[in-house]
Design a protein around this motif. Sequence first.
Motif, short mmCIF file in Angstrom:
data_model
loop_
_atom_site.label_atom_id
_atom_site.label_comp_id
_atom_site.label_asym_id
_atom_site.label_seq_id
_atom_site.Cartn_x
_atom_site.Cartn_y
_atom_site.Cartn_z
N LEU A 98 2.57 7.10 -1.48
CA LEU A 98 2.10 7.53 -2.80
C LEU A 98 2.43 9.00 -3.07
O LEU A 98 2.72 9.38 -4.21
N ALA A 99 2.43 9.81 -2.04
CA ALA A 99 2.78 11.22 -2.18
C ALA A 99 4.24 11.39 -2.60
O ALA A 99 4.61 12.42 -3.17
N GLU A 100 5.07 10.38 -2.31
CA GLU A 100 6.49 10.43 -2.66
C GLU A 100 6.78 9.85 -4.05
O GLU A 100 7.93 9.81 -4.48
N LEU A 101 5.74 9.37 -4.73
CA LEU A 101 5.90 8.70 -6.03
C LEU A 101 5.15 9.44 -7.13
O LEU A 101 4.14 8.96 -7.65
N PRO A 102 5.63 10.62 -7.53
CA PRO A 102 4.88 11.44 -8.50
C PRO A 102 4.78 10.82 -9.90
O PRO A 102 3.89 11.20 -10.66
N ARG A 103 5.66 9.88 -10.24
CA ARG A 103 5.65 9.28 -11.58
C ARG A 103 4.91 7.94 -11.62
O ARG A 103 4.87 7.28 -12.65
N LEU A 104 4.32 7.57 -10.50
CA LEU A 104 3.66 6.27 -10.40
C LEU A 104 2.54 6.13 -11.43
O LEU A 104 1.72 7.02 -11.59
N GLU A 105 2.54 4.98 -12.12
CA GLU A 105 1.52 4.69 -13.12
C GLU A 105 0.68 3.47 -12.75
O GLU A 105 -0.51 3.44 -13.03
N THR A 106 1.31 2.46 -12.14
CA THR A 106 0.65 1.19 -11.90
C THR A 106 0.87 0.72 -10.47
O THR A 106 1.98 0.82 -9.95
N ILE A 107 -0.19 0.20 -9.87
CA ILE A 107 -0.11 -0.45 -8.57
C ILE A 107 -0.54 -1.90 -8.77
O ILE A 107 -1.62 -2.16 -9.30
N GLY A 108 0.30 -2.83 -8.36
CA GLY A 108 -0.02 -4.24 -8.45
C GLY A 108 -0.13 -4.84 -7.07
O GLY A 108 0.76 -4.65 -6.23
N PHE A 109 -1.23 -5.53 -6.80
CA PHE A 109 -1.43 -6.21 -5.53
C PHE A 109 -1.08 -7.68 -5.67
O PHE A 109 -1.62 -8.37 -6.53
N ASN A 110 -0.17 -8.15 -4.83
CA ASN A 110 0.27 -9.54 -4.86
C ASN A 110 -0.65 -10.36 -3.96
O ASN A 110 -0.38 -10.53 -2.77
N GLY A 111 -1.74 -10.85 -4.53
CA GLY A 111 -2.67 -11.70 -3.80
C GLY A 111 -3.93 -11.00 -3.36
O GLY A 111 -4.02 -9.76 -3.33
N GLY A 112 -4.93 -11.80 -2.99
CA GLY A 112 -6.25 -11.31 -2.65
C GLY A 112 -6.31 -10.46 -1.39
O GLY A 112 -7.02 -9.46 -1.34
N THR A 113 -5.59 -10.85 -0.35
CA THR A 113 -5.60 -10.07 0.89
C THR A 113 -5.01 -8.69 0.65
O THR A 113 -5.56 -7.67 1.10
N ALA A 114 -3.90 -8.62 -0.07
CA ALA A 114 -3.28 -7.34 -0.38
C ALA A 114 -4.25 -6.47 -1.17
O ALA A 114 -4.39 -5.27 -0.89
N ALA A 115 -4.93 -7.06 -2.14
CA ALA A 115 -5.87 -6.30 -2.96
C ALA A 115 -7.05 -5.79 -2.13
O ALA A 115 -7.43 -4.62 -2.22
#
Length: 157
Positions: A98-115
């Motif tokens: 995340l420190a390498e992604l300064p323009r990040l706007e959205t995080i999507g979790f693919n499935g319940g375990t990931a979330a």
Amino acid sequence: MGLAPIWTPSARLLLLGSFPSVASLQAQQYYGHPRNQFWRLLGDVLGEDLAGLAYAARLERLRARQVALWDVITETEREGSLDSSIREPRTSDLSALLAELPRLETIGFNGGTAARLGLRQLGASRARWRVLNLPSSSPAYTMAYDDKLKAWRALGD
């Protein structure tokens, strides 16, 4: 051991799965099982036929569309490919990515375990981004494709 993250510093979207399936690990490709719907779902969201491309071209298109990809687990003991079989997971260093992604706007979790595991890792910092819990693209998750796609379309908003 899992797969290395796919990313570019300009990424605005980060998609996080749990841990690669046996087929994905053997192929050394994210979502390498032919019945996994990830590439079809994401392609439909982006308006591109990602599933019809060779793997290297898929990754090239992700970077061009400012999409990063990784898993919340780096290493685990697991018999088979089901998330329910995961034992003693070693979580990924999400904060470093995340420190390498300064323009990040959205995080999507693919499935319940990931979330579940990913939200724990993000902690209070998750307020910095729009976070989406998406239905799993796995063939083991038997929700109809159209219903999965309806939820995944939120990535395009």
